[in-house]
Design a protein around this motif. Structure first.
Motif, PDB file in Angstrom:
ATOM      1  N   LEU A  32       0.783  -1.072  -0.019  1.00  0.00           N
ATOM      2  CA  LEU A  32       0.188   0.209  -0.021  1.00  0.00           C
ATOM      3  C   LEU A  32       0.691   1.097  -0.054  1.00  0.00           C
ATOM      4  CD1 LEU A  32      -3.045   0.573  -0.111  1.00  0.00           C
ATOM      5  CD2 LEU A  32      -3.130   0.444   2.202  1.00  0.00           C
ATOM      6  N   GLU A  33       1.888   1.460   0.727  1.00  0.00           N
ATOM      7  CA  GLU A  33       2.822   2.525   1.021  1.00  0.00           C
ATOM      8  C   GLU A  33       4.039   1.993   1.689  1.00  0.00           C
ATOM      9  OE1 GLU A  33       2.788   6.827   2.757  1.00  0.00           O
ATOM     10  OE2 GLU A  33       1.245   5.889   3.254  1.00  0.00           O
ATOM     11  N   VAL A  34       5.065   2.455   0.877  1.00  0.00           N
ATOM     12  CA  VAL A  34       6.388   2.177   1.573  1.00  0.00           C
ATOM     13  C   VAL A  34       6.848   3.586   2.237  1.00  0.00           C
ATOM     14  CG1 VAL A  34       8.637   1.415   0.885  1.00  0.00           C
ATOM     15  CG2 VAL A  34       6.807   0.535  -0.443  1.00  0.00           C
ATOM     16  N   VAL A  35       7.472   3.370   3.398  1.00  0.00           N
ATOM     17  CA  VAL A  35       7.767   4.296   4.174  1.00  0.00           C
ATOM     18  C   VAL A  35       9.330   4.225   4.551  1.00  0.00           C
ATOM     19  CG1 VAL A  35       7.261   5.856   6.047  1.00  0.00           C
ATOM     20  CG2 VAL A  35       5.506   4.984   5.021  1.00  0.00           C
ATOM     21  N   CYS A  36      10.098   5.296   4.378  1.00  0.00           N
ATOM     22  CA  CYS A  36      11.643   4.981   5.001  1.00  0.00           C
ATOM     23  C   CYS A  36      11.759   6.169   5.928  1.00  0.00           C
ATOM     24  CB  CYS A  36      12.381   5.393   3.617  1.00  0.00           C
ATOM     25  SG  CYS A  36      12.036   4.260   2.341  1.00  0.00           S
ATOM     26  N   LEU A  37      12.159   5.554   6.911  1.00  0.00           N
ATOM     27  CA  LEU A  37      12.389   6.194   8.515  1.00  0.00           C
ATOM     28  C   LEU A  37      13.812   6.508   8.854  1.00  0.00           C
ATOM     29  CD1 LEU A  37       9.572   4.948  10.491  1.00  0.00           C
ATOM     30  CD2 LEU A  37       9.562   7.021   9.224  1.00  0.00           C
ATOM     31  N   ASN A  38      14.163   7.507   9.437  1.00  0.00           N
ATOM     32  CA  ASN A  38      15.290   7.501   9.988  1.00  0.00           C
ATOM     33  C   ASN A  38      15.313   6.885  11.512  1.00  0.00           C
ATOM     34  OD1 ASN A  38      17.830   8.336  11.414  1.00  0.00           O
ATOM     35  ND2 ASN A  38      17.894  10.113  10.527  1.00  0.00           N
ATOM     36  N   VAL A  39      15.897   5.667  11.615  1.00  0.00           N
ATOM     37  CA  VAL A  39      15.553   4.877  12.781  1.00  0.00           C
ATOM     38  C   VAL A  39      16.106   5.479  14.047  1.00  0.00           C
ATOM     39  CG1 VAL A  39      15.928   2.456  13.862  1.00  0.00           C
ATOM     40  CG2 VAL A  39      15.048   2.663  11.388  1.00  0.00           C
ATOM     41  N   THR A  40      17.250   6.090  13.644  1.00  0.00           N
ATOM     42  CA  THR A  40      18.054   6.691  14.745  1.00  0.00           C
ATOM     43  C   THR A  40      17.221   7.631  15.803  1.00  0.00           C
ATOM     44  OG1 THR A  40      20.065   6.293  13.652  1.00  0.00           O
ATOM     45  CG2 THR A  40      20.155   8.022  15.455  1.00  0.00           C
ATOM     46  N   HIS A  41      16.441   8.461  14.698  1.00  0.00           N
ATOM     47  CA  HIS A  41      15.592   9.462  15.425  1.00  0.00           C
ATOM     48  C   HIS A  41      14.324   8.720  16.083  1.00  0.00           C
ATOM     49  CE1 HIS A  41      17.706  13.040  14.034  1.00  0.00           C
ATOM     50  NE2 HIS A  41      17.773  12.454  12.826  1.00  0.00           N
ATOM     51  N   SER A  48       8.423   8.396  21.499  1.00  0.00           N
ATOM     52  CA  SER A  48       8.054   7.395  20.744  1.00  0.00           C
ATOM     53  C   SER A  48       7.405   6.176  21.487  1.00  0.00           C
ATOM     54  CB  SER A  48       9.509   6.822  19.933  1.00  0.00           C
ATOM     55  OG  SER A  48       9.209   5.657  19.325  1.00  0.00           O
ATOM     56  N   LYS A  49       6.469   5.576  20.934  1.00  0.00           N
ATOM     57  CA  LYS A  49       5.690   4.444  21.515  1.00  0.00           C
ATOM     58  C   LYS A  49       5.946   3.062  20.797  1.00  0.00           C
ATOM     59  CE  LYS A  49       2.815   7.194  24.020  1.00  0.00           C
ATOM     60  NZ  LYS A  49       3.431   7.902  24.938  1.00  0.00           N
ATOM     61  N   ARG A  56       8.861  -6.377  19.550  1.00  0.00           N
ATOM     62  CA  ARG A  56       9.696  -7.134  18.553  1.00  0.00           C
ATOM     63  C   ARG A  56      10.455  -6.371  17.476  1.00  0.00           C
ATOM     64  NH1 ARG A  56       7.484 -12.324  15.599  1.00  0.00           N
ATOM     65  NH2 ARG A  56       9.422 -13.600  15.755  1.00  0.00           N
ATOM     66  N   LEU A  57       9.722  -5.165  16.864  1.00  0.00           N
ATOM     67  CA  LEU A  57      10.202  -4.317  16.114  1.00  0.00           C
ATOM     68  C   LEU A  57      11.192  -3.598  16.815  1.00  0.00           C
ATOM     69  CD1 LEU A  57      10.406  -2.748  13.517  1.00  0.00           C
ATOM     70  CD2 LEU A  57       8.565  -1.544  14.270  1.00  0.00           C
ATOM     71  N   TRP A  58      11.195  -3.236  18.055  1.00  0.00           N
ATOM     72  CA  TRP A  58      11.960  -2.116  18.562  1.00  0.00           C
ATOM     73  C   TRP A  58      13.423  -3.135  18.685  1.00  0.00           C
ATOM     74  CZ3 TRP A  58      12.704   2.395  20.846  1.00  0.00           C
ATOM     75  CH2 TRP A  58      13.590   2.384  21.910  1.00  0.00           C
ATOM     76  N   LEU A  59      13.300  -4.391  19.107  1.00  0.00           N
ATOM     77  CA  LEU A  59      14.504  -5.240  19.327  1.00  0.00           C
ATOM     78  C   LEU A  59      15.286  -5.211  17.931  1.00  0.00           C
ATOM     79  CD1 LEU A  59      13.399  -7.886  21.848  1.00  0.00           C
ATOM     80  CD2 LEU A  59      14.969  -5.880  22.260  1.00  0.00           C
ATOM     81  N   GLU A  60      14.428  -5.381  17.007  1.00  0.00           N
ATOM     82  CA  GLU A  60      15.077  -5.670  15.298  1.00  0.00           C
ATOM     83  C   GLU A  60      15.829  -4.391  15.146  1.00  0.00           C
ATOM     84  OE1 GLU A  60      12.514  -7.099  12.809  1.00  0.00           O
ATOM     85  OE2 GLU A  60      11.961  -8.889  13.849  1.00  0.00           O
ATOM     86  N   LEU A  61      15.419  -3.327  15.698  1.00  0.00           N
ATOM     87  CA  LEU A  61      16.055  -1.919  15.165  1.00  0.00           C
ATOM     88  C   LEU A  61      17.074  -1.328  16.077  1.00  0.00           C
ATOM     89  CD1 LEU A  61      12.797   0.231  14.544  1.00  0.00           C
ATOM     90  CD2 LEU A  61      13.942  -0.861  12.921  1.00  0.00           C
TER      91      LEU A  61
END
Length: 62
Positions: A32-41, A48-49, A56-61
């Motif tokens: 549907l939509e691809v979003v690219c984020l600056n994970v460091t920020h 951030s929640k 799980r995503l938090w640990l992967e990042l």
């Protein structure tokens, strides 16, 4: 100093090309939509929640 600016400019252009390629691949995969984020920020943002909503995503990042 000028050469560092040129190097940074080339690096930024390369990142923008990669983002474009990722978005195009997402379109082909019918996402549907691809979003690219600056994970460091995202990880350092006190408001951030992500850690609570998706641990799980938090640990992967990390």
């Amino acid at each position: 100093m000028y050469s560092q600016f040129i190097t940074l400019t080339i690096w930024i252009a390369a990142v923008k090309r990669q983002i474009s390629i990722l978005r195009e691949a997402g379109e082909y995969a019918r996402l549907l939509e691809v979003v690219c984020l600056n994970v460091t920020h995202l990880l350092r943002d006190a408001m951030s929640k992500v850690k609570q909503t998706d641990p799980r995503l938090w640990l992967e990042l990390q």
